[in-house]
Design a protein around this motif. Structure first.
Motif, mmCIF file in Angstrom:
data_model
loop_
_atom_site.group_PDB
_atom_site.id
_atom_site.type_symbol
_atom_site.label_atom_id
_atom_site.label_comp_id
_atom_site.label_asym_id
_atom_site.label_seq_id
_atom_site.Cartn_x
_atom_site.Cartn_y
_atom_site.Cartn_z
ATOM 1 N N ILE A 14 35.581 47.230 50.078
ATOM 2 C CA ILE A 14 35.403 48.301 49.080
ATOM 3 C C ILE A 14 35.672 47.755 47.684
ATOM 4 N N GLU A 15 36.764 47.003 47.535
ATOM 5 C CA GLU A 15 37.120 46.500 46.202
ATOM 6 C C GLU A 15 36.067 45.516 45.675
ATOM 7 N N ILE A 16 35.525 44.662 46.560
ATOM 8 C CA ILE A 16 34.499 43.701 46.090
ATOM 9 C C ILE A 16 33.248 44.473 45.674
ATOM 10 N N ALA A 17 32.862 45.441 46.523
ATOM 11 C CA ALA A 17 31.645 46.210 46.199
ATOM 12 C C ALA A 17 31.842 46.999 44.903
ATOM 13 N N LYS A 18 33.032 47.583 44.740
ATOM 14 C CA LYS A 18 33.315 48.370 43.521
ATOM 15 C C LYS A 18 33.171 47.484 42.284
ATOM 16 N N ALA A 19 33.507 46.188 42.445
ATOM 17 C CA ALA A 19 33.448 45.266 41.295
ATOM 18 C C ALA A 19 32.017 44.765 41.073
ATOM 19 N N GLY A 20 31.110 45.192 41.962
ATOM 20 C CA GLY A 20 29.725 44.754 41.792
ATOM 21 C C GLY A 20 29.421 43.474 42.546
ATOM 22 N N GLY A 21 30.361 43.009 43.384
ATOM 23 C CA GLY A 21 30.131 41.777 44.141
ATOM 24 C C GLY A 21 29.339 42.065 45.409
ATOM 25 N N GLN A 22 28.672 41.014 45.934
ATOM 26 C CA GLN A 22 27.918 41.165 47.194
ATOM 27 C C GLN A 22 28.858 40.829 48.342
ATOM 28 N N GLU A 80 37.189 38.748 41.181
ATOM 29 C CA GLU A 80 37.479 38.045 39.923
ATOM 30 C C GLU A 80 36.963 36.602 40.011
ATOM 31 N N ALA A 81 37.228 35.949 41.145
ATOM 32 C CA ALA A 81 36.814 34.544 41.305
ATOM 33 C C ALA A 81 35.281 34.443 41.314
ATOM 34 N N LEU A 82 34.608 35.547 41.695
ATOM 35 C CA LEU A 82 33.134 35.540 41.704
ATOM 36 C C LEU A 82 32.577 35.897 40.325
ATOM 37 N N GLY A 83 33.491 36.181 39.399
ATOM 38 C CA GLY A 83 33.046 36.475 38.038
ATOM 39 C C GLY A 83 32.737 37.949 37.809
ATOM 40 N N CYS A 84 33.105 38.819 38.754
ATOM 41 C CA CYS A 84 32.788 40.252 38.575
ATOM 42 C C CYS A 84 33.809 40.920 37.657
ATOM 43 N N TYR A 85 34.998 40.359 37.550
ATOM 44 C CA TYR A 85 36.024 40.918 36.652
ATOM 45 C C TYR A 85 36.440 39.819 35.677
ATOM 46 N N THR A 86 36.817 40.247 34.447
ATOM 47 C CA THR A 86 37.468 39.267 33.562
ATOM 48 C C THR A 86 38.900 39.107 34.065
ATOM 49 N N GLU A 135 30.649 32.157 49.434
ATOM 50 C CA GLU A 135 31.547 31.472 48.495
ATOM 51 C C GLU A 135 32.985 31.861 48.786
ATOM 52 N N LYS A 136 33.181 33.132 49.114
ATOM 53 C CA LYS A 136 34.556 33.622 49.380
ATOM 54 C C LYS A 136 34.569 34.273 50.753
ATOM 55 N N VAL A 137 35.609 33.967 51.530
ATOM 56 C CA VAL A 137 35.765 34.617 52.846
ATOM 57 C C VAL A 137 37.156 35.233 52.913
ATOM 58 N N ILE A 138 37.206 36.512 53.323
ATOM 59 C CA ILE A 138 38.515 37.171 53.489
ATOM 60 C C ILE A 138 38.744 37.378 54.981
ATOM 61 N N LEU A 139 39.808 36.750 55.504
ATOM 62 C CA LEU A 139 40.136 36.871 56.927
ATOM 63 C C LEU A 139 41.032 38.099 57.091
#
Lengths: 167, 88, 368, 104
Positions: free
Chosen positions: C21-29, C320-326, C112-116
């Motif tokens: 949810i948090e990644i999607a909210k930030a606009g990340g895929q 953030e690491a994907l550049g979706c947040y400053t 690029e990013k994996v959350i276990l």
């Protein structure tokens, strides 16, 4: 065997008497009031938000024991179903000259019938007295928790806490 | 019927584990090869914690130093035929 | 050619759902993968009202929180792959390769990013008869009665007085079973007093300094022999007692499911208060392997409430690491989550977990 | 036994399909795991172990420990606690590691 909620699951006399969620004896005489038997510091404060009269204070950190202000508390009972620990009750010591009204959260099937005579138990579930079911309330906000009010001989107002379960 | 099964899948008892430790097994990989504890269908999910405790207690090692046996792909049960590639 | 995405979350329990949810909210895929046919992990068997404060959704029953999280993932259009067990993870030059089985076929995705967020598993204990049908994890009984609505047995002995043992005993009563006794090897009750009070009010005896000596039965549990323990946890001869139970539930803690973290090459630290060997992670929930994050019970066994918050933290950090947040936007969001996490880990029950988590952060910074 | 009456969980629907366990028909509810249908019918033994032939049943309930595996529609080692029932499914108590033959 050691006393107290940490060893038996039942708050001891001493834990209850020093519990800030339980008012003093004068307040019990004046009319219905909540009884918050919360004696351990756990991270939880829905009771504070639930009270429409700001009578319950937890503050910060949320592991503080809830403190009940007897003057602000009207005994409305809204908080009973909002406590995740089902640790809030309500008593009206002087319901009549000889009887008290005790309300407790009840989450078993079936709910008792209003008017029924039931066996009532204490904090260890053991039989204390018979009593009459006066009210059975449940609404959307209580989210599955029924509140049962029973009429009991006055001296048991701080002992009766449930309906005995048939083994 | 008083055996105590520690590894449920491979039916390895506490006694067998303790004997293997007495015979010289000091790591989880050795215990696995010696007794098959952890080689069953569940791949150690049910027993590795228990076996690690027994190994640490019996050898006096600190539990922090008793690492689980190596995990290898696949870490979930998967049918062999799922790996067969249709010819492109 | 393998499919490439920005991020993958493995495990759709409270932590995984919150992270996605948090990644999607930030606009990340984000692609959320789970081996089960329904998302939610262990949330849907938790029918009790949660603790904490309103921001932790306290007072809401676990399964309703599950429903709310699923709705959020739908609204945000998170891609969810169900019935897809992840069996492997590799570091490759162009990212992290996540391989899984889907509809009987092996598939892989590079992220690029994996959350276990694989969660945990109930611990077992071994005693004579512990493998008889009828002996099961307390969480197993909880799944059967609350999710599948079947009773695994009618007369139960519960082992373990942590919150799981206390809560599942109460839920067994609600489902119509009898709980003959709860035995606890330690001299005191491990879980919250209010949970213990619920079952004491229902007449369930809590026997501290007791444990199971053996379970009796030929093809399934027929009776249970319990025995009292001295302060060194040794059985006291002559204190044995037979209970006519047909079911034994084991609530003796959980262990993190860390296979994927070992496969990915993460460093570990041993934290008994959090369930054993835990992948080392920093305050962004990032492990020693860049791009691999952990959240929920895999990062240390606690509760669904902390799992959700850790999921949010990992999701915000990954975004953030994907550049979706400053950096500033992310910092503000992370501080709010850290405040809610700290609130859950205070008090006598939370202190040991608070200290263990702090130790993990020290190890991540290079401490011992 | 099914949990029909619950203080607040919604009512459950009736079994609507049949599965066969060692040839015996038992009622099941579409979508429920095989293990749940077995428990509702009072069946708790799923298999006998390979080495010592000991009885085993569900233990973790979430597809991790594999103690509940049975032979289903000819396929051995199927975790019944996470595999949904299907109409007329053939479920067999598994002996040891199970085999593709004895399921035919």
């Amino acid at each position: 065997m050691k006393e107290g909620v940490k060893y038996t699951g039942i708050p001891s006399r001493q834990e209850l008497s020093s519990c800030p969620g339980i008012v003093d004896t004068e307040r019990f005489e004046k009319g219905p009031v909540a009884v918050i038997e919360c004696v351990q510091e756990i991270p939880c404060n829905p009771c504070e938000d639930a009270c429409p009269f700001r009578a319950i204070r937890v503050g910060s950190p949320i592991t503080n024991l809830p403190t009940l202000d007897g003057e602000k508390c009207t005994g409305c009972g809204v908080c009973i179903t909002q406590c995740p620990g089902l640790a809030i009750f309500k008593v009206h010591k002087n319901y009549t000259d000889t009887t008290a009204l005790v309300e407790f959260p009840y989450e078993y099937f079936p709910s008792p019938e209003v008017g029924a005579e039931v066996d009532l138990g204490g904090r260890d579930g053991a039989f204390i007295t018979k009593g009459k079911v006066v009210k059975v309330q449940r609404n959307k906000k209580s989210d599955g928790t029924t509140v049962v009010a029973v009429e009991v001989p006055k001296e048991y107002f701080m002992d009766v806490r449930t309906i005995c379960r048939n083994k | 019927m008083d055996e105590v099964f520690v590894c449920r899948c491979e039916e390895v008892t506490q006694e067998e584990l303790q004997k293997a430790i007495a015979d010289g097994a000091v790591t989880m990989n050795e215990l696995k090869r010696w007794t098959r504890a952890g080689m069953g269908l569940c791949q150690g999910k049910g027993c590795s914690r228990l076996v690690m405790n027994i190994l640490a207690k019996s050898t006096g090692q600190s539990p922090a130093d008793v690492k689980p046996a190596h995990y290898r792909n696949p870490v979930r049960p998967m049918p062999i035929n799922s790996m067969i590639k249709e010819e492109e | 050619m393998k499919r490439k995405v920005q991020s993958v979350v493995i495990g759709a329990g409270p932590a995984g759902l919150a992270a996605a949810i948090e990644i999607a909210k930030a606009g990340g895929q984000v692609v959320l993968i789970d081996e089960n046919s329904k998302p939610g992990g262990q949330l849907f068997k938790q029918i009790h009202k949660f603790f904490g404060s309103r921001e932790h959704r306290a007072g809401v029953r676990g399964y309703n929180i599950g429903i709310q999280l699923l709705e959020e993932t739908k609204e945000l259009g998170v891609e969810v792959l169900l019935d897809s067990p992840v069996y492997g993870i590799y570091k490759e030059e162009d990212g992290l390769l996540v391989s899984y089985v889907r509809e009987g076929k092996e598939e892989a995705i590079i992220a690029e990013k994996v959350i276990l967020a694989a969660g945990g598993m109930e611990n077992a204990i071994a005693f004579p008869g512990s493998t008889l049908p009828g002996v099961m994890g307390a969480g197993c009984a909880q799944t059967m009665i609350n999710v599948h609505r079947v009773l695994p047995g009618e007369k139960v002995v519960m082992v373990g007085s942590g919150n799981v043992g206390l809560i599942v005993s109460y839920q067994l009563l609600q489902a119509g079973a009898q709980v003959l006794a709860l035995v606890e090897a330690a001299p005191s009750i491990g879980g919250y007093g209010v949970h213990a009070a619920k079952i004491r009010r229902a007449g369930v005896p809590i026997k501290v300094s007791h444990t199971i000596k053996r379970v009796i039965g030929t093809t399934e549990v027929e009776a249970v022999e319990i025995v009292q323990l001295d302060e060194k946890f040794n059985p006291i001869p002559g204190t044995e007692e037979i209970l006519e139970a047909d079911t034994v539930c084991l609530a003796v803690g959980l262990s993190p499911m860390t296979e994927l973290a070992w496969l990915a090459g993460c460093n570990f630290t041993y934290e008994p208060a959090l369930g054993g060997h835990i992948p080392v992670h920093d305050e962004n929930m990032e492990t020693s392997v860049p791009g691999v994050y952990v959240a929920g019970d895999i990062a240390g066994v606690e509760e669904a409430s902390t799992a959700m918050e850790e999921g949010r933290l990992a999701g915000i950090a990954a975004a953030e690491a994907l550049g979706c947040y400053t950096e500033d936007e992310a910092k503000a969001l992370k501080q709010q989550v850290w405040a809610r996490l700290d609130a859950l880990r205070t008090g006598p029950f939370g202190q040991a977990r608070f200290d263990a988590k702090k130790h993990i952060l020290d190890v991540a910074k290079g401490g011992k | 036994m099914r949990v029909v009456n619950h203080p607040f969980l919604p009512a459950i629907d009736e079994p609507d399909i049949t599965i066969y366990v060692d040839g015996k028909p038992i009622p099941a509810k579409s979508g429920e795991p095989i293990a749940a249908a077995l428990l509702a019918a009072g069946i708790r033994v799923c298999r006998k172990t390979a080495k010592k032939g000991r009885p085993r049943g569900i233990f973790c309930g979430i597809g991790r420990c594999t103690d509940c595996v049975m032979t289903v529609d000819g396929v051995p080692n199927v975790r019944t606690c996470v595999t949904p029932v299907k109409p007329n499914m053939m479920v067999e108590t598994q002996n040891g590691l199970g085999s593709w033959v004895d399921a035919k």
